[in-house]
Design a protein around this motif. Structure first.
Motif, short mmCIF file in Angstrom:
data_model
loop_
_atom_site.label_atom_id
_atom_site.label_comp_id
_atom_site.label_asym_id
_atom_site.label_seq_id
_atom_site.Cartn_x
_atom_site.Cartn_y
_atom_site.Cartn_z
N LEU A 84 0.86 -1.18 0.00
CA LEU A 84 0.00 0.00 0.00
C LEU A 84 0.90 1.24 0.00
CD1 LEU A 84 -2.68 1.57 0.35
CD2 LEU A 84 -2.48 1.16 2.82
N ILE A 85 0.82 2.04 -1.07
CA ILE A 85 1.60 3.28 -1.16
C ILE A 85 0.63 4.42 -0.93
CG2 ILE A 85 3.24 4.61 -2.53
CD1 ILE A 85 3.78 2.14 -4.20
N GLU A 86 0.64 4.97 0.27
CA GLU A 86 -0.36 5.95 0.71
C GLU A 86 0.28 6.87 1.75
OE1 GLU A 86 -2.95 8.33 1.36
OE2 GLU A 86 -3.92 6.75 0.18
N ASP A 87 0.20 8.19 1.52
CA ASP A 87 0.85 9.12 2.43
C ASP A 87 -0.03 9.56 3.59
OD1 ASP A 87 -0.73 10.58 0.59
OD2 ASP A 87 0.34 12.41 1.08
N GLU A 88 -1.34 9.31 3.53
CA GLU A 88 -2.22 9.64 4.65
C GLU A 88 -2.08 8.53 5.70
OE1 GLU A 88 -6.25 10.72 3.64
OE2 GLU A 88 -5.61 11.24 1.60
N VAL A 89 -1.40 8.85 6.80
CA VAL A 89 -1.01 7.83 7.77
C VAL A 89 -2.22 7.12 8.37
CG1 VAL A 89 0.19 7.43 9.96
CG2 VAL A 89 1.13 9.05 8.30
N ARG A 90 -3.25 7.87 8.75
CA ARG A 90 -4.42 7.25 9.37
C ARG A 90 -5.15 6.34 8.39
NH1 ARG A 90 -8.09 11.55 12.44
NH2 ARG A 90 -9.21 9.59 12.85
N LEU A 91 -5.30 6.78 7.15
CA LEU A 91 -5.95 5.94 6.15
C LEU A 91 -5.13 4.70 5.87
CD1 LEU A 91 -8.12 5.39 4.03
CD2 LEU A 91 -6.83 6.84 2.43
N ALA A 92 -3.82 4.88 5.76
CA ALA A 92 -2.95 3.74 5.49
C ALA A 92 -3.05 2.71 6.61
CB ALA A 92 -1.50 4.20 5.33
N SER A 93 -3.08 3.16 7.85
CA SER A 93 -3.19 2.25 8.99
C SER A 93 -4.53 1.52 8.98
CB SER A 93 -3.02 3.03 10.29
OG SER A 93 -3.17 2.19 11.41
N PHE A 94 -5.59 2.24 8.66
CA PHE A 94 -6.93 1.64 8.60
C PHE A 94 -7.00 0.57 7.51
CE2 PHE A 94 -11.11 1.74 6.47
CZ PHE A 94 -11.90 1.23 7.49
N VAL A 95 -6.50 0.89 6.32
CA VAL A 95 -6.55 -0.07 5.22
C VAL A 95 -5.65 -1.27 5.52
CG1 VAL A 95 -6.02 -0.43 2.77
CG2 VAL A 95 -7.15 1.68 3.51
N GLN A 96 -4.47 -1.02 6.07
CA GLN A 96 -3.55 -2.11 6.40
C GLN A 96 -4.20 -3.06 7.40
OE1 GLN A 96 -0.01 -1.07 8.64
NE2 GLN A 96 1.19 -2.63 7.58
N VAL A 141 3.32 -1.04 4.06
CA VAL A 141 2.94 0.34 3.75
C VAL A 141 4.18 1.17 3.42
CG1 VAL A 141 1.89 2.46 4.64
CG2 VAL A 141 0.90 0.24 5.22
N ALA A 142 4.06 1.98 2.38
CA ALA A 142 5.07 2.99 2.05
C ALA A 142 4.34 4.33 1.99
CB ALA A 142 5.74 2.68 0.72
N HIS A 143 4.98 5.39 2.47
CA HIS A 143 4.31 6.69 2.57
C HIS A 143 4.76 7.70 1.52
CE1 HIS A 143 2.20 5.52 6.17
NE2 HIS A 143 3.33 5.18 6.77
N SER A 144 5.56 7.27 0.56
CA SER A 144 5.98 8.18 -0.52
C SER A 144 6.22 7.36 -1.78
CB SER A 144 7.26 8.92 -0.14
OG SER A 144 8.37 8.05 -0.13
N GLY A 145 6.27 8.06 -2.92
CA GLY A 145 6.53 7.37 -4.17
C GLY A 145 7.88 6.66 -4.20
N PRO A 146 8.98 7.34 -3.86
CA PRO A 146 10.28 6.68 -3.87
C PRO A 146 10.36 5.49 -2.91
CG PRO A 146 10.56 9.06 -3.89
CD PRO A 146 9.10 8.81 -3.66
N GLU A 147 9.77 5.62 -1.73
CA GLU A 147 9.78 4.50 -0.78
C GLU A 147 9.00 3.32 -1.35
OE1 GLU A 147 8.34 3.28 3.76
OE2 GLU A 147 7.89 5.28 2.95
N GLY A 148 7.86 3.60 -2.00
CA GLY A 148 7.07 2.54 -2.60
C GLY A 148 7.83 1.82 -3.69
#
Length: 225
Positions: free
Chosen positions: A5-17, A29-36
């Motif tokens: 999951l490549i998503e920078d909104e931390v709360r949404l990423a945690s919920f989806v994960q 989870v990755a929070h940026s394009g390069p990290e993803g």
């Protein structure tokens, strides 16, 4: 499935994960394009969930780079608040298999994952086997003599191509087209390096077994059946 999951909104990423984990998936989870991109290049994922508005690199650029890195075979579902038709078309044309507009219900996302899983379970996703070497496209797993073999995404794609053409020589030009999916200098040794790494894992790691990966000088490579 193993999902990135490549998503920078931390709360949404945690919920989806959390929702993916409860549904039986393994989610990173990755929070940026390069990290993803870095994660996708080092771990064999079955699916990538991709936001469009990301720090460092936007979602469309991530999609393009995935293809350039030889990861175009990994299905991508876009999750984005950019919901107008033009953005949906742009995302699908860039290579995504689906586009889910934010805000979305987790149940709908899970339903789309189940639909994708059913598609992957079609005959083209049946395990490929030559001698004691087996590749499972559905679960992205490789074993030899029952022992698991860890491959990078590009090594996996290369081996899958060779196994689907077992006994036949696959030329470098076809490997470049199917595995790299972009034009690159055919005079470089990039393919040879990846073949060497694959041979080390398939053959040299099993010295008591007959080698399977063969170089046909001047023509290409093949898996002997």
């Amino acid at each position: 499935m193993r999902i990135l999951l490549i998503e920078d909104e931390v709360r949404l990423a945690s919920f989806v994960q959390q929702g993916l984990s409860q549904a039986g998936h393994v989610a990173d989870v990755a929070h940026s394009g390069p990290e993803g991109l870095e994660r996708a290049a080092t771990v064999a994922y079955d699916l990538i969930l991709l936001d469009m508005m990301l720090p460092g690199q936007n979602g469309l650029d991530v999609l393009r780079n995935l293809r350039e890195f030889g990861l175009g075979a990994v299905p991508v579902i876009i999750l984005s608040a950019l919901s107008d038709t033009a953005h949906v078309i742009r995302g699908l044309d860039a290579g995504a298999v689906d586009y889910l507009r934010k805000p979305f219900e987790l149940d709908e996302l899970l339903a789309r994952l189940r639909a994708l899983d059913r598609q992957r379970a079609q005959p083209g996703a049946a395990p490929l086997q030559v001698a004691d070497l087996e590749l499972d496209p559905l679960h992205r797993a490789v074993t030899r003599a029952g022992q698991p073999i860890s491959l990078t995404n590009r090594e996996f794609a290369l081996l899958e191509l060779l196994l689907r053409n077992a006994g036949r020589v696959v030329p470098k030009t076809r490997i470049a087209e199917k595995v790299w999916e972009v034009d690159f200098d055919m005079g470089s040794n990039v393919i040879e390096v990846h073949v060497s790494q694959l041979r080390r894992k398939l053959d040299k790691a099993f010295p008591h077994l007959p080698p399977l990966l063969e170089t046909v000088v001047g023509h290409g490579y093949r898996i002997k059946n």
